[in-house]
Scaffold this motif. Structure first.
Motif, PDB file in Angstrom:
ATOM      1  N   PRO A 174       0.874  -1.168   0.000  1.00  0.00           N
ATOM      2  CA  PRO A 174       0.000   0.000   0.000  1.00  0.00           C
ATOM      3  C   PRO A 174       0.915   1.222   0.000  1.00  0.00           C
ATOM      4  O   PRO A 174       2.131   1.078   0.102  1.00  0.00           O
ATOM      5  CB  PRO A 174      -0.730  -0.112   1.339  1.00  0.00           C
ATOM      6  CG  PRO A 174       0.272  -0.766   2.228  1.00  0.00           C
ATOM      7  CD  PRO A 174       1.036  -1.734   1.343  1.00  0.00           C
ATOM      8  N   SER A 175       0.347   2.395  -0.106  1.00  0.00           N
ATOM      9  CA  SER A 175       1.199   3.576   0.002  1.00  0.00           C
ATOM     10  C   SER A 175       1.933   3.528   1.340  1.00  0.00           C
ATOM     11  O   SER A 175       1.300   3.430   2.389  1.00  0.00           O
ATOM     12  CB  SER A 175       0.365   4.850  -0.068  1.00  0.00           C
ATOM     13  OG  SER A 175       1.204   5.956   0.206  1.00  0.00           O
ATOM     14  N   PRO A 176       3.271   3.562   1.319  1.00  0.00           N
ATOM     15  CA  PRO A 176       3.991   3.533   2.589  1.00  0.00           C
ATOM     16  C   PRO A 176       4.016   4.894   3.263  1.00  0.00           C
ATOM     17  O   PRO A 176       4.517   5.024   4.370  1.00  0.00           O
ATOM     18  CB  PRO A 176       5.400   3.106   2.173  1.00  0.00           C
ATOM     19  CG  PRO A 176       5.545   3.633   0.788  1.00  0.00           C
ATOM     20  CD  PRO A 176       4.174   3.604   0.161  1.00  0.00           C
ATOM     21  N   THR A 177       3.476   5.895   2.579  1.00  0.00           N
ATOM     22  CA  THR A 177       3.465   7.243   3.133  1.00  0.00           C
ATOM     23  C   THR A 177       2.033   7.680   3.369  1.00  0.00           C
ATOM     24  O   THR A 177       1.124   7.287   2.635  1.00  0.00           O
ATOM     25  CB  THR A 177       4.130   8.231   2.166  1.00  0.00           C
ATOM     26  OG1 THR A 177       3.475   8.156   0.896  1.00  0.00           O
ATOM     27  CG2 THR A 177       5.593   7.903   1.980  1.00  0.00           C
ATOM     28  N   GLY A 178       1.821   8.481   4.390  1.00  0.00           N
ATOM     29  CA  GLY A 178       0.520   9.084   4.600  1.00  0.00           C
ATOM     30  C   GLY A 178       0.252  10.105   3.515  1.00  0.00           C
ATOM     31  O   GLY A 178       1.175  10.745   3.028  1.00  0.00           O
ATOM     32  N   GLY A 179      -1.020  10.254   3.121  1.00  0.00           N
ATOM     33  CA  GLY A 179      -1.353  11.285   2.147  1.00  0.00           C
ATOM     34  C   GLY A 179      -1.035  10.925   0.721  1.00  0.00           C
ATOM     35  O   GLY A 179      -0.907  11.800  -0.126  1.00  0.00           O
ATOM     36  N   GLY A 180      -0.904   9.637   0.417  1.00  0.00           N
ATOM     37  CA  GLY A 180      -0.708   9.201  -0.966  1.00  0.00           C
ATOM     38  C   GLY A 180       0.716   8.788  -1.251  1.00  0.00           C
ATOM     39  O   GLY A 180       1.635   9.180  -0.546  1.00  0.00           O
ATOM     40  N   PRO A 181       0.884   7.959  -2.290  1.00  0.00           N
ATOM     41  CA  PRO A 181       2.215   7.442  -2.612  1.00  0.00           C
ATOM     42  C   PRO A 181       3.014   8.424  -3.468  1.00  0.00           C
ATOM     43  O   PRO A 181       2.509   8.943  -4.456  1.00  0.00           O
ATOM     44  CB  PRO A 181       1.895   6.177  -3.422  1.00  0.00           C
ATOM     45  CG  PRO A 181       0.574   6.458  -4.061  1.00  0.00           C
ATOM     46  CD  PRO A 181      -0.168   7.407  -3.154  1.00  0.00           C
ATOM     47  N   PRO A 182       4.269   8.674  -3.112  1.00  0.00           N
ATOM     48  CA  PRO A 182       5.078   9.601  -3.891  1.00  0.00           C
ATOM     49  C   PRO A 182       5.539   8.983  -5.200  1.00  0.00           C
ATOM     50  O   PRO A 182       5.522   7.761  -5.368  1.00  0.00           O
ATOM     51  CB  PRO A 182       6.259   9.887  -2.982  1.00  0.00           C
ATOM     52  CG  PRO A 182       6.365   8.706  -2.106  1.00  0.00           C
ATOM     53  CD  PRO A 182       4.978   8.164  -1.944  1.00  0.00           C
ATOM     54  N   SER A 183       5.968   9.820  -6.118  1.00  0.00           N
ATOM     55  CA  SER A 183       6.320   9.326  -7.443  1.00  0.00           C
ATOM     56  C   SER A 183       7.775   9.557  -7.832  1.00  0.00           C
ATOM     57  O   SER A 183       8.259   8.932  -8.751  1.00  0.00           O
ATOM     58  CB  SER A 183       5.406   9.958  -8.491  1.00  0.00           C
ATOM     59  OG  SER A 183       5.117  11.302  -8.183  1.00  0.00           O
ATOM     60  N   LEU A 184       8.485  10.453  -7.182  1.00  0.00           N
ATOM     61  CA  LEU A 184       9.876  10.744  -7.548  1.00  0.00           C
ATOM     62  C   LEU A 184      10.833  10.069  -6.569  1.00  0.00           C
ATOM     63  O   LEU A 184      10.510   9.897  -5.398  1.00  0.00           O
ATOM     64  CB  LEU A 184      10.133  12.256  -7.516  1.00  0.00           C
ATOM     65  CG  LEU A 184       9.217  13.125  -8.374  1.00  0.00           C
ATOM     66  CD1 LEU A 184       9.496  14.608  -8.113  1.00  0.00           C
ATOM     67  CD2 LEU A 184       9.396  12.793  -9.843  1.00  0.00           C
TER      68      LEU A 184
ATOM     69  N   GLU B 157      11.373  12.093  -3.484  1.00  0.00           N
ATOM     70  CA  GLU B 157      10.299  11.957  -2.492  1.00  0.00           C
ATOM     71  C   GLU B 157      10.422  10.630  -1.750  1.00  0.00           C
ATOM     72  O   GLU B 157      10.305  10.570  -0.528  1.00  0.00           O
ATOM     73  CB  GLU B 157       8.935  11.989  -3.173  1.00  0.00           C
ATOM     74  CG  GLU B 157       8.535  13.302  -3.820  1.00  0.00           C
ATOM     75  CD  GLU B 157       7.243  13.121  -4.633  1.00  0.00           C
ATOM     76  OE1 GLU B 157       7.315  12.582  -5.755  1.00  0.00           O
ATOM     77  OE2 GLU B 157       6.180  13.493  -4.141  1.00  0.00           O
TER      78      GLU B 157
ATOM     79  N   GLN C 244       8.906   7.129   6.977  1.00  0.00           N
ATOM     80  CA  GLN C 244       7.562   6.869   7.500  1.00  0.00           C
ATOM     81  C   GLN C 244       7.342   5.389   7.805  1.00  0.00           C
ATOM     82  O   GLN C 244       6.553   5.047   8.680  1.00  0.00           O
ATOM     83  CB  GLN C 244       6.502   7.402   6.534  1.00  0.00           C
ATOM     84  CG  GLN C 244       6.539   8.922   6.444  1.00  0.00           C
ATOM     85  CD  GLN C 244       5.336   9.502   5.725  1.00  0.00           C
ATOM     86  OE1 GLN C 244       4.323   8.845   5.550  1.00  0.00           O
ATOM     87  NE2 GLN C 244       5.439  10.760   5.321  1.00  0.00           N
TER      88      GLN C 244
ATOM     89  N   LEU D 211      10.957  10.179   2.194  1.00  0.00           N
ATOM     90  CA  LEU D 211       9.783   9.787   2.974  1.00  0.00           C
ATOM     91  C   LEU D 211       9.844   8.348   3.470  1.00  0.00           C
ATOM     92  O   LEU D 211       8.942   7.901   4.180  1.00  0.00           O
ATOM     93  CB  LEU D 211       8.515  10.016   2.145  1.00  0.00           C
ATOM     94  CG  LEU D 211       8.249  11.496   1.829  1.00  0.00           C
ATOM     95  CD1 LEU D 211       7.144  11.631   0.785  1.00  0.00           C
ATOM     96  CD2 LEU D 211       7.876  12.257   3.096  1.00  0.00           C
TER      97      LEU D 211
END
Lengths: 362, 376
Positions: free
Chosen positions: A202-212, A215, A222, A219
């Motif tokens: 799943p997204s390992p970051t809160g607020g959506g998965p980063p793309s770069l 990032e 987290q 991040l």
């Protein structure tokens, strides 16, 4: 000759060092195939052909004879162990550590098993300074627990490691508990490697998965925060009081701020988690160990280390080089940024008390 | 004691029920809300599924008729603005704040419009100290941008506000560019309030939804961390050099560590983000502010000061109370918890800069209020 005769920093401590995070790589995918059931060979070779982490690696860590960085034990000796005076290095299986990011639970489990058998055969000889991490795929926690009980029979397997999260829930969630139960039963600490990007995660970051990459690299902390908090809130340490959690590659500078916040949130909402008997920061000291790579604290901000002292860093920090990944500065730079009095613990003592070393037995 | 102006960037005003906002919806959407039947309505808000088991609101915020705290403008002015010497308060919604997580994205956009019109109609006239937020749903950025353009000319709507993540991308991602652009063109800051789990929202913490409120409360700083890194890494501030962003209700003690790591990763491979012209932390200092609440409180509060100094300290923090929530930080508490010399910046100067407000005007309003409160 002292172990540290040739190392530049850490003059205050000249004993041998334990390195908690070294990545051992197969010389080629062919090295893994004998350990993998044949039905998965093509999947593995296809995946191995795709991985290209070269830009993350120290350019000098690839053997001249060919093969990727981290694949030649003799280079690990000459580039890492000898110059730094390391007498024990805990290996994780290089980029194979991400094989369990596959959505296929059976392939992921087969890869974890193959990585463990390969690591034992190729690296963990009796006279070596190398110790291993048991890689598990957590898609099917009972299967992972069985793999811990199997591979954990080898005396040089000293911890369990996971980087990917296939269950889509925080790391402390009850669904993972069979894994932690097996680890506790065998006296093995559980290491969570920061990251968890892509694949089954799943997204390992809160607020959506980063793309770069910028990032993601930033991040990744987290994941470490998530494991620290949810192991405590979900009662993992209450169920398995002897269990230790090791955070790899997640940095350390965020630690004081998070623990301040965690204690305050807990005081405000503790009725919700009645199994948590003490302040989260106390569980942290007793059960969580955090590795020094990357140290994050830039020169000029050494006073921040005082904040780490307050949350128990002397007893909880453990040295890790993250070899052969490249990073800013030298692996032992951390030694110049923490008080000299901590060095025996951080460079050795805490790790000796945490991993399941052969002489400790079960 | 600090007796200058106080700007509060997070005062949660609420409806008594969603029926208050219903009349501001177009007729067709009113039918959508009531169509399920006489006893069931489409909810115009999203529940996160748990609250603090010890209670969610400060008791003193409850109204005498038992209705929701902060649902009456006169009471908010009396109980909070008067009592806490607030010179200006930015209203930030309550139940409807998390509308980005409503499953129907077109309905969410309409609810945002209705909530903005309701605030203009029912709240701003009640007290001159109130300022409003242009609430938008981020699910469909073009519709959000249209709402920003519609409301930006309305007097006293002074910021754009989003909370939960209905688009599933961190807020610097180029899919949100219409929102960044509209805010920049309108000269308005964007306030990212902490998001909540629930509805269709991306989890505010990593690795799935939290199971317990305490997990959410501890780790909700992660969404702000993600958005901060995303806004800088994607070059939003290169595209919109005047844009300001305020992070609300996500604390601040995590900021130095994340900036150090961000700078180190950028130095390691600047070619990955060639559109960045400066170290990431410089974009942070020029463009991003964080509100004080919930202020992390280590034993020995000066430890927090030392940590925050590494990220710009007094230049970065803006006061926010989070009234009327259980964990709100009263003015007195902030006054005692931060260095005295930081207080003018934290209580009003930094916010004045973000909003383009005149500190002199604020000083005059504060002086008038002090006079009014002085016994004759």
């Amino acid at each position: 000759m002292s172990a540290a005769a040739s190392r530049p920093a850490a003059a205050e401590y000249d004993g041998p060092i334990v390195d908690c995070d070294v990545h051992a790589e197969p010389s080629s995918p062919d090295e893994i195939l004998p350990y993998l059931p044949s039905e998965w060979s093509l999947d593995y070779l296809r995946q191995a052909g795709r991985t290209g982490p070269a830009k993350l690696m120290r350019p000098d860590a690839a053997p001249e004879s060919g093969g990727p960085a981290g694949s030649a034990p003799e280079l690990v000796h000459t580039q890492l162990l000898e110059p730094l005076g390391i007498d024990r290095a805990v290996l994780s299986p290089g980029t194979l550590v991400y094989a369990p990011s596959s959505p296929n639970p059976y392939y992921a489990a087969a890869m974890a098993r193959a990585a463990n058998d390969w690591l034992i055969d190729r690296w963990l000889g009796d006279e070596t300074p190398f110790y291993g991490s048991i890689l598990v795929a957590n898609h099917l926690p009972e299967v992972a627990a069985a793999e811990i009980r199997r591979a954990g029979q080898h005396p040089r397997m000293v911890c369990v490691v996971m980087a990917d999260n296939a269950l889509g829930h925080p790391w402390g969630h009850a669904l993972f508990h069979p894994i932690y139960e097996a680890a506790a039963e065998l006296g093995l600490p559980v290491a969570i490697q920061a990251g968890g990007f892509g694949g089954v995660n799943p997204s390992p970051t809160g607020g959506g998965p980063p793309s770069l990459d910028l990032e993601q690299g930033t991040l990744a902390v987290q994941g470490a925060m998530n494991a620290l908090v949810t192991f405590i809130t979900e009662g993992v340490f209450d169920h398995y009081p002897s269990l230790k959690l090791i955070l790899l590659e997640g940095g350390v500078a965020w630690l004081p701020g998070l623990l301040w916040r965690f204690d305050a949130s807990f005081k405000g909402a503790r009725r919700e988690v009645p199994w948590v008997k003490r302040l989260p920061s106390e569980y942290f000291r007793d059960h969580v160990r955090i590795t020094t790579q990357p140290p994050e604290i830039p020169p000029g901000y050494e006073h921040i280390v005082e904040l780490l002292a307050e949350v128990g860093a002397q007893e909880t920090l453990m040295f890790a080089s993250d070899y052969p990944h490249r990073s800013e500065g030298e692996p032992l730079d951390i030694a110049a940024r923490i008080p000299a009095a901590w060095l025996p613990n951080v460079l050795r003592g805490n790790a000796l008390a945490t991993f399941r070393w052969p002489e400790r037995g079960n | 004691m600090y007796d200058g102006p106080i700007i509060d960037l997070d005062v949660h005003h609420n409806w008594k029920s969603q029926d208050d906002v219903m009349p501001y919806l177009p007729k067709g959407w009113q039918d959508y809300v009531t169509a399920p039947g006489p006893t069931v309505k489409q909810p115009m808000s999203v529940s996160m599924g748990f609250v603090n088991p010890h209670g969610f609101f400060r008791e003193e915020g409850l109204l005498e008729d038992g209705s929701f705290p902060a649902s009456d403008p006169v009471e908010v002015a009396r109980r909070h603005l008067d009592a806490s010497r607030i010179t200006r308060a930015v209203l930030t919604h309550e139940d409807v704040l998390y509308l980005d997580a409503l499953p129907n994205p077109f309905f969410a956009a309409e609810v945002a419009r209705a909530a903005n019109d309701w605030t203009a109609d029912r709240w701003l006239p009640a007290d001159s100290r109130f300022r409003a937020s242009i609430l938008v749903s981020n699910q469909l950025p073009d519709l959000a941008a249209a709402e920003i353009r519609r409301m930006s000319s309305v007097d006293r709507f002074d910021q754009v506000l989003m909370a939960s993540n209905g688009i599933g991308k961190p807020f610097g991602h180029p899919s949100l560019d219409p929102i960044h652009r509209a805010a920049a063109e309108a000269g308005l800051p964007i306030s990212f309030h902490v998001g909540a789990p629930g509805g269709i929202a991306a989890s505010p913490i990593g690795f799935g939804y939290p199971n317990y409120y305490v997990e959410f409360h501890t780790l909700s700083c992660q969404s702000a961390m993600t958005h901060l890194v995303s806004l800088i890494a994607h070059g939003v501030f290169e595209r919109y050099p005047a844009l300001k962003v305020v992070l609300v209700e996500t604390g601040s003690a995590w900021i130095p560590a994340i900036l150090w790591r961000l700078d180190a990763n950028y130095r390691a491979r600047p070619s990955d983000t060639p559109w960045l012209k400066r170290p990431p932390s410089e974009y942070f200092r020029d463009h991003i502010r964080a509100t004080t609440q919930p202020l992390e409180t280590p034993e020995g509060i000066e430890r927090l000061w030392h940590l925050l100094e590494a990220a710009g300290g007094e230049d970065v923090l803006c006061f926010a109370s989070d009234y009327p929530h259980w964990d709100s930080d009263p003015v007195d508490f902030i006054e005692e918890s931060l260095p005295q010399q930081w207080l003018p910046k934290v209580f009003h100067e930094n916010a004045c800069e973000v909003f383009g407000w005149s500190p002199d005007e604020l000083e005059a309003e504060a002086a008038t209020a002090r006079g009014a409160n002085t016994p004759a």
